[in-house]
Structure formats: C-alpha cells, structure tokens
Design a protein around this motif. Structure first.
Motif, short mmCIF file in Angstrom:
data_model
loop_
_atom_site.label_atom_id
_atom_site.label_comp_id
_atom_site.label_asym_id
_atom_site.label_seq_id
_atom_site.Cartn_x
_atom_site.Cartn_y
_atom_site.Cartn_z
N THR A 91 43.78 -26.29 46.98
CA THR A 91 44.52 -25.17 47.59
C THR A 91 43.82 -24.72 48.86
OG1 THR A 91 45.37 -24.42 45.45
CG2 THR A 91 45.40 -22.84 47.27
N LEU A 92 44.52 -24.87 49.97
CA LEU A 92 44.00 -24.51 51.29
C LEU A 92 44.71 -23.27 51.79
CD1 LEU A 92 42.36 -25.23 53.89
CD2 LEU A 92 44.33 -26.60 54.59
N TYR A 93 43.95 -22.20 52.04
CA TYR A 93 44.49 -21.04 52.73
C TYR A 93 44.32 -21.30 54.22
CZ TYR A 93 45.04 -17.91 48.66
OH TYR A 93 45.44 -17.31 47.49
N ASN A 94 45.43 -21.40 54.93
CA ASN A 94 45.40 -21.85 56.31
C ASN A 94 45.83 -20.78 57.30
OD1 ASN A 94 45.29 -23.88 58.46
ND2 ASN A 94 47.51 -23.60 58.52
N GLY A 95 44.92 -20.40 58.19
CA GLY A 95 45.24 -19.49 59.29
C GLY A 95 45.31 -20.20 60.62
N GLN A 96 45.05 -21.50 60.62
CA GLN A 96 45.09 -22.31 61.84
C GLN A 96 46.53 -22.69 62.15
OE1 GLN A 96 44.40 -23.18 64.74
NE2 GLN A 96 42.41 -24.19 64.50
N HIS A 97 46.77 -23.16 63.38
CA HIS A 97 48.12 -23.56 63.78
C HIS A 97 48.63 -24.68 62.87
CE1 HIS A 97 48.05 -21.06 67.32
NE2 HIS A 97 46.90 -21.57 67.68
N PRO A 98 49.89 -24.62 62.44
CA PRO A 98 50.41 -25.59 61.46
C PRO A 98 50.28 -27.04 61.90
CG PRO A 98 51.92 -23.74 61.65
CD PRO A 98 50.88 -23.55 62.72
N GLU A 99 50.60 -27.34 63.17
CA GLU A 99 50.56 -28.74 63.60
C GLU A 99 49.15 -29.31 63.54
OE1 GLU A 99 51.09 -26.38 67.53
OE2 GLU A 99 51.56 -26.13 65.41
N THR A 100 48.14 -28.47 63.80
CA THR A 100 46.76 -28.92 63.71
C THR A 100 46.39 -29.22 62.26
OG1 THR A 100 46.20 -27.53 65.61
CG2 THR A 100 44.37 -28.34 64.27
N THR A 101 46.68 -28.27 61.38
CA THR A 101 46.33 -28.44 59.97
C THR A 101 47.09 -29.59 59.33
OG1 THR A 101 45.88 -26.08 59.84
CG2 THR A 101 46.17 -27.25 57.75
N ASN A 102 48.37 -29.72 59.66
CA ASN A 102 49.16 -30.80 59.08
C ASN A 102 48.57 -32.16 59.42
OD1 ASN A 102 50.96 -28.96 58.03
ND2 ASN A 102 52.41 -29.13 59.72
N ALA A 103 48.13 -32.33 60.67
CA ALA A 103 47.55 -33.60 61.09
C ALA A 103 46.27 -33.90 60.32
CB ALA A 103 47.28 -33.59 62.59
N ILE A 104 45.42 -32.88 60.13
CA ILE A 104 44.17 -33.07 59.43
C ILE A 104 44.41 -33.33 57.94
CG2 ILE A 104 42.03 -31.92 58.71
CD1 ILE A 104 42.08 -30.48 61.42
N VAL A 105 45.30 -32.55 57.33
CA VAL A 105 45.57 -32.71 55.91
C VAL A 105 46.14 -34.09 55.61
CG1 VAL A 105 47.14 -31.94 54.06
CG2 VAL A 105 45.78 -30.27 55.33
N GLU A 106 47.04 -34.54 56.47
CA GLU A 106 47.62 -35.87 56.25
C GLU A 106 46.53 -36.94 56.30
OE1 GLU A 106 51.15 -38.80 57.93
OE2 GLU A 106 50.87 -36.81 58.79
N ALA A 107 45.64 -36.84 57.28
CA ALA A 107 44.56 -37.82 57.39
C ALA A 107 43.60 -37.73 56.20
CB ALA A 107 43.80 -37.60 58.70
N PHE A 108 43.30 -36.52 55.75
CA PHE A 108 42.40 -36.32 54.61
C PHE A 108 42.99 -36.91 53.33
CE2 PHE A 108 41.39 -33.56 50.92
CZ PHE A 108 40.04 -33.84 50.80
N SER A 109 44.25 -36.62 53.06
CA SER A 109 44.88 -37.13 51.85
C SER A 109 45.03 -38.64 51.88
CB SER A 109 46.25 -36.47 51.66
OG SER A 109 46.10 -35.09 51.40
N ARG A 110 45.30 -39.17 53.06
CA ARG A 110 45.39 -40.62 53.20
C ARG A 110 44.04 -41.28 52.93
NH1 ARG A 110 47.87 -40.59 57.79
NH2 ARG A 110 45.99 -40.72 59.08
N GLU A 111 42.98 -40.60 53.35
CA GLU A 111 41.63 -41.16 53.19
C GLU A 111 41.11 -41.02 51.76
OE1 GLU A 111 37.90 -42.78 54.52
OE2 GLU A 111 39.89 -42.74 55.42
N THR A 112 41.41 -39.91 51.09
CA THR A 112 40.79 -39.60 49.80
C THR A 112 41.73 -39.67 48.61
OG1 THR A 112 41.25 -37.23 49.97
CG2 THR A 112 39.20 -38.03 50.99
N GLY A 113 43.04 -39.60 48.84
CA GLY A 113 43.99 -39.53 47.74
C GLY A 113 44.10 -38.15 47.13
#
Length: 340
Positions: free
Chosen positions: A36-58
């Motif tokens: 669970t990530l509480y996100n105050g950062q801009h959505p497009e920035t966080t979405n890009a990072i989260v997608e890469a993280f989930s792709r890398e770690t599952g």
C-alpha cells in the motif's frame, strides 16, 4: 523534446497501477497481498515507477492518492493502525513531520549508499527520490532577462506590481518562504509575503502560472523548473514565449528541493516496503522517473532526457531539508501575511 503522445502513453500506464488495487499483475503476485503506497507525487511519475517496480519484482502496489500534506495528516491520525506501507511525497516537509512523530522506519544502509548523503534525512528516516529547483518563468516578449531581479525577495517590491505571479498554496513556495527565513530572518520572509500579496498575482497552480506567462497575462512567475517542460511538451518548445531564468548566487530563488519517500513503521509488509525504497533509487527506478518527469535524478550517473540546466550549475542556497521542514511556520507566515 518529446510530444504529448508520450505523456498520453504514460497516463495510459496508470491502468497498471489502478488494476493493482483489484487484481493481479502479469507476474505472480506476492502472497502477502499488495504493497500500500500513499502517494502525494504526480500520478504520471508514480505510475511509471510503480509499473517498473512491479515488472521487476512481481509485487503488486495499491495506490492511495492525495496531496502530500493531506496524506501526512491522515497518517498522523491513523498512527500505528495506518494501512500505509510506503509514503511517497512531492515535498520533504510532510516526511519530516512524520519522522518527528516517530512514524517512519529508516531506509536500509544499502539503500542510503546509493545516493549522496545530502539527498536523505540525516538519520535515514526518509530518502530523496528526485530534486527540483525554484526558477523564474518569464515572457521574453514582455521583459528582458537582464531586467529581472538578482534576488527573489525583490519581486515583492512595488515596482513589480502586476508583473509577478505566484502560487502561495504550493508546497515548494512554502519551502522557499522557509529558505528566506533561514537566510534573512522571519521578518524578511513576512515582508516578502506581504509584498507579493500587494503586488503579485495569485495562481492556483504552477502549470496555470506558467501558462499565464506563456499567454502574456503576466510577465513573470515563481515556479518549479519542471512545470515549464510540462507546458512545452503540450504546446511544442518552438512555440514557448515563456522561458526560464535560474537565479543562482545561493539566493532563495534558486532553492533546490527534494521529493522523497519513506517506509512506515505501521507497515505490515516491511520487507516489501524496503524493496520499494531500494528500487526508487536504483538505476532502473531512477531511469523510469526521469523518463516521466523533468526532475533531477538523485542517483549519480542517471541522465535525464530533458534539457535540464546541469545541477552543478544551479548554485542553490545552503539550505538543508531540515531547514525548510517546518510546515506549521510556513502556514503561520502565510496567514499572517493575509495569504491564507
């Protein structure tokens, strides 16, 4: 300069992050459920990072969105019962607030080694993820760069009446106010705010302020550097009458600030939370970030595709994240100046 099409693709990637709230990623999901990530950062920035993280770690990530200050206040109220595993903040002040309350768990020593020491809290309670600087946006058809003040406090003078825009509710504007407190004292900061109140024009967001300069409705605006790139990406850089001036000279107008993240003490998934922090400052995480937003990476060696002024040429003031972390003082000064 990339086109608006690229931003559309990034926003389309939001489906990956949103889907993580309800379903599975392409890889096997972690048996303990989503992070669970509480996100105050801009959505497009966080979405890009989260997608890469989930792709890398599952590991799936469930994102709860809000302003950084609102989410920090919510976590203070939730205390040990907070469902948050990680907090990703657009500004450093909300992170400092949570650290003072003892609600954060320090990043691992290995994670902290990945970035310069000045890009993290002194005790490692939170890490910087990206940096941005304060700048002056100006309309080149309305004013010559040589006519701009050499210090940001001069924008509060009567001769700038009707010629400067600002966003008093912006977290980074508040950080700039606190930088003036640190450099010149409380009264100087209060006088600056009162002068902007009397002579400046209030905008409800940094993008709106840059657009106002671009349209010629105001000659200058005090903003963060990356908002110029967002507007230029939509309009085309060749159409930009708005340009950026970097004040330098260790002035508060050249303030360098951090977006950051921290693992919550309340986390039910502390190992996954630490993995997320580690990914944020990894080469892959930082590359995903700089592809999504025109901010400076904190990891050495990562290059932004945007035409950013080199960070070693910014000459920001000698102000630490702790110096600009007192959100209560910033709000008090704003109210006292009549900008609440």
């Amino acid at each position: 300069m990339r086109t608006l099409r690229r931003r559309e693709l990034l926003l389309a990637g939001a489906g990956f992050a949103v889907a993580a709230l309800f379903g599975r990623t392409a890889r096997a999901a972690d048996a303990s459920g989503p992070l669970t990530l509480y996100n105050g950062q801009h959505p497009e920035t966080t979405n890009a990072i989260v997608e890469a993280f989930s792709r890398e770690t599952g590991i799936e990530v469930a994102i709860r969105r809000g302003s950084s200050a609102q989410l920090a206040n919510q976590m203070v109220e939730e205390g040990a019962a907070s469902p948050a595993d990680v907090f990703y903040s657009e500004e450093s002040a909300p992170l400092a607030t949570l650290a003072k309350r003892g609600l954060l768990t320090a990043a691992s020593a290995e994670t902290l080694k990945q970035i310069p020491a000045n890009y993290a809290a002194g005790d490692g309670a939170w890490i910087g993820v990206s940096a941005r600087c304060r700048v002056v946006a100006y309309n080149q058809d309305m004013i010559q760069v040589s006519a701009l003040p050499t210090t940001v406090t001069d924008f509060a003078k009567p001769e700038w009446s009707g010629r400067v825009g600002f966003v008093p509710t912006s977290g980074e504007f508040q950080a700039q106010t606190l930088a003036i407190v640190k450099l010149k004292g409380r009264e100087a900061a209060l006088d600056w705010l009162k002068g902007l109140r009397d002579n400046g024009r209030v905008y409800n967001g940094n993008v709106a302020a840059v657009q106002g300069v671009q349209r010629g409705e105001i000659a200058t605006a005090l903003v963060n550097n990356y908002y110029w790139f967002r507007v230029a990406e939509e309009l085309g850089e060749e159409r930009m009458r708005c340009q950026l001036h970097y004040m330098g000279h260790k002035d508060a107008g050249a303030l360098l600030t951090l977006s950051g993240a921290a693992a919550m003490r309340s986390s039910k998934r502390p190992e996954a939370a630490q993995k997320f922090l580690a990914f944020l400052v990894s080469e892959k995480g930082q590359q995903a970030l700089v592809e999504a937003v025109a901010e400076y990476p904190v990891r050495p060696g990562v290059q932004s595709p945007y035409a950013l002024k080199p960070i070693d040429e910014l000459d920001p003031p000698d102000v630490t994240p702790e110096d600009i972390a007192d959100a209560d003082l910033a709000r008090d000064l704003r109210r006292e100046a009549g900008l609440a």
